[in-house]
Structures are given as structure tokens and as C-alpha cells.
Write an enzyme that holds these catalytic residues in place. Structure first.
Site, PDB file in Angstrom:
ATOM      1  N   GLU A 463     -12.592 -19.202  12.559  1.00  0.00           N
ATOM      2  CA  GLU A 463     -13.264 -18.713  13.779  1.00  0.00           C
ATOM      3  C   GLU A 463     -12.457 -17.710  14.613  1.00  0.00           C
ATOM      4  O   GLU A 463     -12.658 -17.614  15.833  1.00  0.00           O
ATOM      5  CB  GLU A 463     -13.711 -19.894  14.664  1.00  0.00           C
ATOM      6  CG  GLU A 463     -14.649 -20.847  13.942  1.00  0.00           C
ATOM      7  CD  GLU A 463     -15.144 -22.017  14.802  1.00  0.00           C
ATOM      8  OE1 GLU A 463     -15.217 -21.866  16.028  1.00  0.00           O
ATOM      9  OE2 GLU A 463     -15.464 -23.073  14.222  1.00  0.00           O
ATOM     10  N   CYS A 495     -12.930 -21.424  33.433  1.00  0.00           N
ATOM     11  CA  CYS A 495     -14.303 -20.979  33.666  1.00  0.00           C
ATOM     12  C   CYS A 495     -14.968 -20.587  32.357  1.00  0.00           C
ATOM     13  O   CYS A 495     -14.291 -20.277  31.387  1.00  0.00           O
ATOM     14  CB  CYS A 495     -14.300 -19.775  34.592  1.00  0.00           C
ATOM     15  SG  CYS A 495     -13.695 -20.168  36.227  1.00  0.00           S
ATOM     16  N   TRP A 540     -25.518 -24.182  27.095  1.00  0.00           N
ATOM     17  CA  TRP A 540     -24.401 -23.398  27.615  1.00  0.00           C
ATOM     18  C   TRP A 540     -24.767 -21.944  27.876  1.00  0.00           C
ATOM     19  O   TRP A 540     -23.927 -21.056  27.849  1.00  0.00           O
ATOM     20  CB  TRP A 540     -23.172 -23.539  26.686  1.00  0.00           C
ATOM     21  CG  TRP A 540     -22.589 -24.927  26.758  1.00  0.00           C
ATOM     22  CD1 TRP A 540     -22.903 -25.885  27.676  1.00  0.00           C
ATOM     23  CD2 TRP A 540     -21.598 -25.514  25.905  1.00  0.00           C
ATOM     24  NE1 TRP A 540     -22.167 -27.030  27.445  1.00  0.00           N
ATOM     25  CE2 TRP A 540     -21.361 -26.828  26.367  1.00  0.00           C
ATOM     26  CE3 TRP A 540     -20.887 -25.052  24.792  1.00  0.00           C
ATOM     27  CZ2 TRP A 540     -20.449 -27.691  25.758  1.00  0.00           C
ATOM     28  CZ3 TRP A 540     -19.979 -25.914  24.186  1.00  0.00           C
ATOM     29  CH2 TRP A 540     -19.764 -27.213  24.665  1.00  0.00           C
ATOM     30  N   CYS A 622     -18.371 -33.910  20.421  1.00  0.00           N
ATOM     31  CA  CYS A 622     -17.105 -34.402  20.944  1.00  0.00           C
ATOM     32  C   CYS A 622     -17.220 -34.912  22.371  1.00  0.00           C
ATOM     33  O   CYS A 622     -17.137 -34.158  23.317  1.00  0.00           O
ATOM     34  CB  CYS A 622     -16.030 -33.336  20.853  1.00  0.00           C
ATOM     35  SG  CYS A 622     -16.544 -31.696  21.347  1.00  0.00           S
ATOM     36  N   HIS A 673      -6.362 -32.385  22.059  1.00  0.00           N
ATOM     37  CA  HIS A 673      -6.013 -31.903  23.400  1.00  0.00           C
ATOM     38  C   HIS A 673      -4.543 -32.111  23.693  1.00  0.00           C
ATOM     39  O   HIS A 673      -4.014 -31.597  24.665  1.00  0.00           O
ATOM     40  CB  HIS A 673      -6.853 -32.621  24.463  1.00  0.00           C
ATOM     41  CG  HIS A 673      -8.314 -32.366  24.286  1.00  0.00           C
ATOM     42  ND1 HIS A 673      -9.136 -33.228  23.610  1.00  0.00           N
ATOM     43  CD2 HIS A 673      -9.089 -31.327  24.672  1.00  0.00           C
ATOM     44  CE1 HIS A 673     -10.357 -32.736  23.597  1.00  0.00           C
ATOM     45  NE2 HIS A 673     -10.359 -31.595  24.237  1.00  0.00           N
TER      46      HIS A 673
HETATM   47  N1  GLN Z   1     -16.374 -25.453  15.661  1.00  0.00           N
HETATM   48  C1  GLN Z   1     -15.884 -25.461  17.001  1.00  0.00           C
HETATM   49  C2  GLN Z   1     -14.359 -25.394  16.974  1.00  0.00           C
HETATM   50  O1  GLN Z   1     -13.788 -25.889  16.049  1.00  0.00           O
HETATM   51  C3  GLN Z   1     -16.312 -26.717  17.729  1.00  0.00           C
HETATM   52  C4  GLN Z   1     -15.874 -26.710  19.170  1.00  0.00           C
HETATM   53  C5  GLN Z   1     -16.432 -27.843  20.021  1.00  0.00           C
HETATM   54  O2  GLN Z   1     -16.814 -28.875  19.532  1.00  0.00           O
HETATM   55  N2  GLN Z   1     -16.465 -27.694  21.304  1.00  0.00           N
HETATM   56  O3  GLN Z   1     -13.746 -24.890  17.896  1.00  0.00           O
HETATM   57 ZN    ZN Z   2     -15.561 -30.667  19.529  1.00  0.00          ZN
END
Ligand code: GLN
Ligand code: ZN
Length: 734
Positions: A463, A495, A540, A622, A673
Site C-alpha cells: 500500500e 486529523c 469516512w 479493528c 500500535h
Molecule cells: N489494509 C489497511 C492497512 O493495512 C487496513 C487499515 C485499517 O484497518 N484501518 O493499513
Molecule cells: Zn485495522
């Protein structure tokens, strides 16, 4: 932390922002300027400090700005020279993407006004010559939105003690010559449990003073709570007429004769200009009835809206007048109020001020022939895949030949400075398409190589080309307008910049196929394609107001369905459709959940419906409160779901004890995190725990979420351990 070096300059900037905001409100003719809406982190955490209610582990006896940031962001070992301290839990503010730090309650908590920010700011505004209306989170909502950190104790039992602190706050307001205070009790728009609702009466008796109270609610109707509300010792009620227009008549009808009604009719949560013409029409008869007792307001806090549309210089011609951000919304409130007062110029202004998109008529989408035939297919198949899971799993195994307990990641890999720099250079036009693509391909190549080295079974491209999982799709589908400065607070100083749905959404080119096929060409391992799901894109972004959310979700779903098909045609055999926002979209009232979940689940299914049985569909979510939607999650019928579980130590999987999840599942085995590297035993132990609830044949091994915020060193070390743990478990459990 930069602010720590110069807290004084941070405070100066803050004072400047407040001054500007107040002046703007005054210029726009608002009678009162609001004080108490300036939060250093979020306004619930601000309330905790005001009340001197700080978790023990962060309490050093004198709460200050340092304390506040420690609670919000945690404290690393290097910062404190100690063992480090975790940040407090953060959660979403009702059905928004704004987060607050969850107050922690235990039975011996004390409350004592010990943080003077609110009073200092009242002074500050008064010295600037303003008439001030402070805003304060109400005692019951404050308690309700927190959590108990002690077993067998009910936080409602803290109310009497808490009210003593609120009494002290009101006494200070009186001293400061405050006439009105707005007390937010948004929980009144929930289906509130009886003991909570019944506590309001006493609470508002106890804090009664000479200061008048406007009780503020938003995001849904308060009709359920109205019997209790009209009995309270307050002086007015604010309702959200945008989210729940139908409540207006009943509230007007039952409003106590000496109360003010604040009608929140300007949408605080979207970016479309208001239709002042129709708002005026709605409020006129109420004005006749209530006279001075009718106030006009935005539906909710304007923190959910971007700041100023005048900063947008790149909006397409003809759309400049479509949008209204916070600054413009304040003017809308003011025009409307003046018009209601009979001001001729304002009446004229309102008559001509409407939502431009409505001028273009309702969505023509459903009437398009190609859409009609797709909708017809959808109705006949219900969005179901062409074969049931068991059969699909069989086909998929033949194609994919994955080991048991397969390992994978959630999609993103470290967004290093170089990755971000390359994207920014392309956006600015400093580099051309060819150079950009070659840079991205280098990142992909590197990402694939590193994944192969760690021994993962299912790879991703990483990504690198995405700044944001939703904005990326908004930029590549037609029907969206993105903004330059339309930032909205998500949490702390973080933000997001939601795109705006401005037309029917269609996919007129492939979006991810080239990146995914390039990545697949570099490896023999299966490459997982990566899409953001329809409900998450919807939640979103700023939706249109003239078509339903369901329609927008369906448009997105059909567009994604085509992308799924294009990916599988290009031999991408695993496709993940992320839906991290599906829960956040739940309406406030439980009785409305079903309707939402019906169309949300359907939209997801539609987006996956083109997948052949041998194409494996993954989804990812998540958050931890999962239990209440578990059945809908199963209805998505994804072949594999990866979810966040490690922070709750697999507690989340309790939901699976009563509910037999039918397909495959990857409970996240480490918290992305945190910079901590999970060790092999830790991961094994979590998976073993999971295996007690879910047959090991249907388990996957993966992190909690995407890795874009981590660095490569942590990432490679963590994933190496993850792969090792899976290998050990294969020997032990299978
Ligand atoms: N595919 C996204 C990533 O890996 C998923 C992000 C998320 O769940 N907020 O960043
Ligand atoms: Zn996630």
C-alpha cells in the site's frame, strides 16, 4: 514532543485561535460566544482534568498540561526515565470518527475542581468584551461514557460525589457573571437504561443555581427520554433537528412554557450548504409559537466539520458555492435567525440559499439501464456468492495450497519518509507518472522481498501508493470531490480529510490491478489484493444529503465488485475488502441497528459477489467491541476475517464461544500500535487460546492491523517471530 520544549508558545497559539473564533462568532451576530470548546486533546479528557479525576498511575498530585498529554498519549521510557506508562483507552464519540479518552472509574474516586482552564478562558473571553456561554459535558454523560476499572462496582454510584464538584463549577460560573451555560447530555439520545434516566432529575436539582442551563443533545431523537427531560430543572433544550427531524413537533408541543428551544437545524456533521429556504419554512411556525424562546443553532458541535471552505482554491468551476464548512455554518445560523426575526434582507438571502445539488434533481443512478439489470441480479441472488463456504474452501485450497495456520499481514507496510516523499513529489507535480510508478514499484519489490525473507505464506504489495485507505479510492473513483484543507479532528492532533460524495459513484478504470499484478509477478507465493469496503468508504466520507446512505453504499459496492472481478481475472486469487468502520456506522439506538446492518452487510456482499468460488475473500476489522454485531459479521460470509484481539488478550474471542463462527478467522496476535516486539511464546500462547474456541483448521496467524505506522526493523523482527510461532504450532497442534 515539541510542545514540551515550548509550552508557553503553544499556549500563545491556542489563545490566538480562541480569540479569532470568538471574534468570528461575534461578527456573525451570535448573541453569545462559546467557551469550553477548546480542548488540548479531547473534551472528555478536558472534563476529567477539570474534575481532578485522573487515573492513579498518571496522578502526581497536581494535574497540569503534562498530566493531560500523558493520559492521552502515554509516556515512553525515554520520556520519564521510568518503566513507561500506557496511554488511557480511547474510543469513538458516538457514531462519529472523533475519539475521546475513556474516563476510568473505581469506587474510591474523588472529584475536585482542580484545573482552571475553563474559568481562565471565560475570563479571557470576557476581557475581550464578549458575552460568554460556557459549554460543559454533563455529569451523567461523563459517567456513562467512562468505564469501571474495578469489579462489581457501578459507576452510577459515584454520582453524588461527582455532583458536589459540578456544584462548585456552577458556583464559579455565578461568580463570573455567567447567564447561560450549555450542558451536554448526549446520552439522552440513546435508549437509556432506567436507573440512568431516573438519575437526571436529582442531578439537575442538585446543581441548580442562578445560572440558566441549556441542556444539549445531539445525533438522534430524544423523544424516548422526553418524559424525564421535561421534568428537569433546566431552562432550555437543544435538539438535533438534522439527525432526527421528526422529533421537532413533539418537542415543541411538550416544551415547558418557560423553556428555550434551541433548534439544531444547520448540519454540523456534513459539508453541504444548508437549505436555508426550507429551514426557514420549518422554523417559521415554531417562531410564531415560541417567539424569543426559539434559538437557532448548528445540530451539534462544529468540530465534526472542516474549518473554512474559502481556503479551497481548487474546487471545480461551478461547485464553489456547494459547500459550507464551520465558518460558513456560523453565518448560516445567523442569517436564519435574522430572517426569523423578520429582517427583510435576511429573508431574501434565505430564499435564495439552497443546496445546489438538489437543483440537479434526485440521483438518476437507479434508472440507468446497466444499474437496473445489476440490481435485478442482486435481488434474485441476495448478493450471495455462487457457492457456500465449505465448497469454496475446498476450491481455494486446491488453488492456493496453503499450510494450516497460514500467516499473513493486514495490508500496509511501513510508510517510510521516502515513501511519503515520493507520493508528495508526484502530487505536487515535481515528478512525472513514469518516475512515480518506478519508485512505487521499487517499494513494492522491497516489500515483497522482505516478506519472502520472513517466510510469510500470503503476501501483500504494501500500500505504498496510498496516503489513506479511503481517500485513495475516492481519488480513483468518479463521483467524489477531495479537498485541500478539509481536515477534521480524529483524535489528539490527528486529523483526517474526508472526501465528499458529489455525484453517482462509478468505477471508470481499474484502481489496484496494476500494483497487485506487478507484486504477484515478483513471487510464487499468493499475493493478496487490497480494497477498502463500501461501508468504510461511506462512513469516512461526507455523503450527499439528497440520496440515502444505502444508495451510496450500493454504488460503491458495485464499483468494488468490478474491481474484485478485474483482480481475479488478473490471477489475483486472494482479495481483502477492509471494513474497519462497519461498527462505527451503527445508529445510536439499538432498535435501528437491524435496518443499518441489513443494508451494510448487503453492500459488503455485493462488493464480493463477483468472486469465483476459488477466489478467497478476506475482510478486516479493528476494534474490540465486536460482540453485538457478530452475527452480521458472519453474514458477510467472507472466507477469512482478520480482527483485532491481542490488546484484549483474546477476550474478544469470547463472542465466539456462544456463537459458532462458520468461516476462517485470523485473530490479531500482536498490537501494531506499540513498538514492542512480540516474542514467539507470547504469540503461541495467544493462538493456543484462540484454538480453544475456533477449530485450528480455520485459524490464521496475523498482526492486529496494518503496519504503516511501524518501522522496518520492528516489523521484520515481529513478523519473523510470528512465522516461527506458526511453525511451532503446526508441529504441536496438528
Ligand atoms: N489494509 C489497511 C492497512 O493495512 C487496513 C487499515 C485499517 O484497518 N484501518 O493499513
Ligand atoms: Zn485495522
Amino acid at each position: 514532543m515539541a510542545w514540551r520544549a515550548r509550552p508557553e508558545s503553544l499556549k500563545l497559539v491556542a489563545a490566538k485561535i480562541r480569540k479569532q473564533n470568538w471574534e468570528r462568532q461575534k461578527q456573525d451576530g451570535l448573541d453569545y460566544v462559546t467557551v469550553g470548546d477548546f480542548a488540548w486533546y479531547d473534551h472528555v479528557l478536558g472534563t476529567s482534568l477539570l474534575l481532578g479525576h485522573v487515573p492513579q498511575r498518571h496522578n502526581n498530585g497536581f494535574p497540569d498540561l503534562d498530566t493531560l498529554f500523558r493520559i492521552g498519549r502515554g509516556q515512553s521510557q525515554t520520556d520519564c526515565g521510568c518503566a513507561g506508562e500506557a496511554a488511557s483507552d480511547m474510543t469513538k464519540w458516538f457514531n462519529t470518527n472523533y475519539h475521546y479518552i475513556v474516563p476510568e472509574f473505581s469506587s474510591d474516586d474523588q472529584f475536585k475542581v482542580s484545573w482552571t482552564q475553563l474559568f481562565d478562558e471565560i475570563n479571557e473571553a470576557q476581557q475581550q468584551g464578549h458575552q460568554v456561554k460556557p459549554v460543559l459535558l454533563g455529569p451523567l454523560s461523563y459517567l456513562y461514557l467512562g468505564k469501571e476499572v474495578e469489579q462489581g462496582f457501578d459507576r452510577l454510584s459515584l454520582l453524588p460525589r461527582l455532583l458536589t464538584a459540578y456544584q462548585a463549577i456552577f458556583a464559579k460560573f455565578e461568580k463570573l457573571g455567567i447567564e447561560w451555560v450549555q450542558v451536554d447530555e448526549p446520552i439522552l439520545a440513546l435508549e437509556l437504561e432506567k436507573p440512568w434516566l431516573e438519575s437526571f432529575k436529582l442531578a439537575y436539582q442538585v446543581i441548580r443555581s442562578d445560572v440558566k442551563v441549556l441542556l444539549a443533545t445531539y445525533f438522534d431523537s430524544v423523544v424516548d427520554s422526553l418524559d424525564a427531560i421535561v421534568d428537569l430543572e433546566v431552562d432550555g433544550l437543544h435538539i438535533d433537528v438534522v439527525a432526527a427531524p421528526k422529533q421537532l413537533d413533539e418537542v415543541v408541543h411538550r416544551l415547558p412554557s418557560d423553556w428555550v428551544l434551541s433548534a439544531g437545524i444547520i448540519n454540523g456533521r456534513n459539508v453541504w450548504r444548508a437549505n436555508l429556504h426550507s429551514a426557514l419554512h420549518t422554523l417559521k411556525p415554531i417562531k410564531r409559537e415560541l417567539g424569543e424562546r426559539l434559538w437557532v443553532a448548528s445540530s451539534c458541535s462544529l468540530l465534526h466539520s472542516p474549518v473554512n471552505v474559502e481556503l479551497e482554491t481548487k474546487l471545480p468551476q461551478g461547485t464553489e458555492n456547494w459547500f459550507s464548512f464551520a465558518k460558513q455554518k456560523v453565518s448560516e445560523v445567523s442569517w436564519l435567525a435574522k430572517a426569523l426575526d423578520g429582517n427583510e434582507q435576511a429573508i431574501e438571502h434565505c430564499a435564495q440559499y439552497s443546496q445546489p445539488i438538489l437543483d440537479r434533481g434526485r440521483s438518476t443512478w437507479v434508472n440507468k439501464p446497466h444499474v437496473q439489470s445489476r440490481v435485478a441480479t442482486l435481488v434474485s441472488t441476495n448478493g450471495d456468492r455462487s457457492a457456500p463456504y465449505a465448497e469454496r474452501a475446498h476450491h481455494q485450497q486446491e488453488v492456493l495450497k496453503l499450510p494450516k495456520l497460514p500467516t499473513t499481514t493486514i495490508g500496509s507496510f511501513p510508510q517510510t519518509a521516502e515513501v511519503r516523499k515520493s507520493r508528495a513529489a508526484f502530487k505536487r507535480g515535481d515528478i512525472g507518472v513514469a518516475e512515480y510508478e518506478s519508485l512505487m514499484k521499487d517499494f513494492i519489490k522491497d516489500t515483497v522481498k522482505r516478506q519472502e525473507a520472513t517466510g510469510l505464506d500470503v503476501l501483500v504489495h504494501g500500500e505504498a501508493e496510498r496516503n489513506d485507505m479511503v481517500e485513495y479510492f475516492a481519488e480513483n473513483l468518479s463521483g467524489f470531490q477531495t479537498t485541500e484543507f478539509g481536515w477534521v479532528q480524529s483524535y489528539g492532533s490527528r486529523c483526517v480529510k474526508p472526501a465528499i460524495v458529489v455525484a453517482d459513484i462509478e468505477r471508470d478504470k481499474s484502481i489496484t490491478v496494476d500494483w497487485s499484478t506487478y507484486a504477484q509477478s515478483l513471487t510464487d507465493k499468493p499475493m493478496k489484493g487490497m480494497l477498502t469496503g463500501p461501508v468504510t468508504i461511506l462512513c469516512w466520507t461526507f455523503p450527499r444529503e439528497d440520496v440515502s446512505r444505502e444508495t451510496i453504499a450500493n454504488q460503491l459496492a458495485f464499483a468494488l465488485q468490478d474491481e474484485v472481478d478485474a483482480l481475479q481475472q488478473a490471477n489475483i486469487n486472494i482479495i481483502q475488502i477492509d471494513e474497519p468502520a462497519i461498527r462505527e456506522g451503527l445508529p445510536l439506538k439499538k432498535r435501528d441497528h437491524k435496518e443499518y446492518l441489513n443494508w451494510a452487510v448487503k453492500a459488503f456482499k455485493v462488493s464480493a459477489a463477483s468472486a469465483r468460488p476459488e477466489t478467497q475473500i478476506h475482510t478486516h476489522m479493528c476494534y474490540s467491541e465486536f460482540n453485538e454485531i457478530i452475527e452480521s459479521v458472519a453474514e458477510l460470509d467472507a472466507d477469512v476475517i482478520t480482527i483485532e484481539t491481542s490488546r484484549s488478550n483474546m477476550e474478544l474471542l469470547n463472542a465466539f464461544e456462544e456463537f459458532n463462527y462458520p468461516n476462517e478467522i485470523g485473530p490479531g496476535v500482536y498490537d501494531i500500535h506499540s513498538p514492542n516486539i512480540p516474542n514467539v511464546e507470547w504469540i503461541e500462547q495467544l493462538i493456543e487460546k484462540a484454538a480453544r474456541r475456533i477449530p485450528v483448521e480455520r485459524l490464521w496467524v496475523n498482526p492486529d492491523c496494518g503496519l504503516k505506522t511501524r518501522n522496518w526493523e520492528e516489523t521484520e523482527a515481529s513478523l519473523t517471530n510470528l512465522v516461527q510461532a506458526a511453525k511451532n504450532l503446526r508441529e504441536r497442534l496438528l
